[in-house]
Motif scaffolding. Sequence first.
Motif, short mmCIF file in Angstrom:
data_model
loop_
_atom_site.label_atom_id
_atom_site.label_comp_id
_atom_site.label_asym_id
_atom_site.label_seq_id
_atom_site.Cartn_x
_atom_site.Cartn_y
_atom_site.Cartn_z
N TYR A 52 74.29 22.38 -64.61
CA TYR A 52 74.29 23.52 -63.69
C TYR A 52 72.95 23.63 -62.97
O TYR A 52 71.89 23.52 -63.58
N SER A 53 73.00 23.85 -61.67
CA SER A 53 71.81 24.07 -60.87
C SER A 53 72.03 25.31 -60.02
O SER A 53 72.91 25.32 -59.15
N LYS A 54 71.24 26.34 -60.27
CA LYS A 54 71.38 27.58 -59.51
C LYS A 54 71.13 27.34 -58.02
O LYS A 54 71.85 27.85 -57.18
N SER A 55 70.13 26.54 -57.69
CA SER A 55 69.82 26.28 -56.28
C SER A 55 70.97 25.55 -55.59
O SER A 55 71.30 25.85 -54.43
N GLU A 56 71.61 24.61 -56.27
CA GLU A 56 72.77 23.91 -55.69
C GLU A 56 73.94 24.87 -55.53
O GLU A 56 74.67 24.80 -54.53
N GLN A 57 74.13 25.77 -56.48
CA GLN A 57 75.21 26.76 -56.40
C GLN A 57 74.99 27.68 -55.20
O GLN A 57 75.91 27.96 -54.44
N ILE A 58 73.75 28.16 -55.03
CA ILE A 58 73.43 29.02 -53.89
C ILE A 58 73.64 28.28 -52.58
O ILE A 58 74.22 28.82 -51.64
N GLU A 59 73.20 27.04 -52.53
CA GLU A 59 73.37 26.23 -51.32
C GLU A 59 74.84 26.04 -50.97
O GLU A 59 75.22 26.08 -49.80
N SER A 60 75.69 25.89 -51.97
CA SER A 60 77.12 25.71 -51.70
C SER A 60 77.79 27.01 -51.25
O SER A 60 78.81 26.96 -50.56
#
Length: 165
Positions: A52-60
């Motif tokens: 899990y990556s919070k920054s990748e989740q936000i970017e998506s």
Amino acid sequence: MRKTILIPTDFTVKSLNVLKTILVNSQNTDTFNILLVHGISLNDSIRDLLFYSKSEQIESLTNPEFQEACEVIKNKFGQQIASLRIDLFSGYNLAAFENYLEGNKVDAIFTCERKSLLINKNSFDLSQFIDKCSVKVTRINSGLNTSIPEKGKIAEVFINQVSMG
């Protein structure tokens, strides 16, 4: 005086009208640490949690119009904005939300009258926690119920029909 404020977001330009209302109606001596927060449930799969990556989740979850609107607001109200951060809350109860508020030193929560859009199958509305939390909550009427040709677009950030409710 510097305040940390939390604003729930569904990553639409319309959700930024709450922020714009605060900045327009505040005194020029006020500066804000702004926390735009979206509620999202995490998958309980071990594999998903390990990678899990919070920054990748936000970017998506974000879109170019939302990011551009944030930049416009930062440029227009630069002297009032000390920081603007986008974050995700993934707790399951009020105690977790209270800990989140305390950990981020949130002084106030500003929200609009409308319900947030659930933009992802794992999204949830933060109002269930906001309504019961110990931090001061201010509801804002964005005043944008009239027909606007640019509704949902970056141009909506420039419309001046705002009021504190």
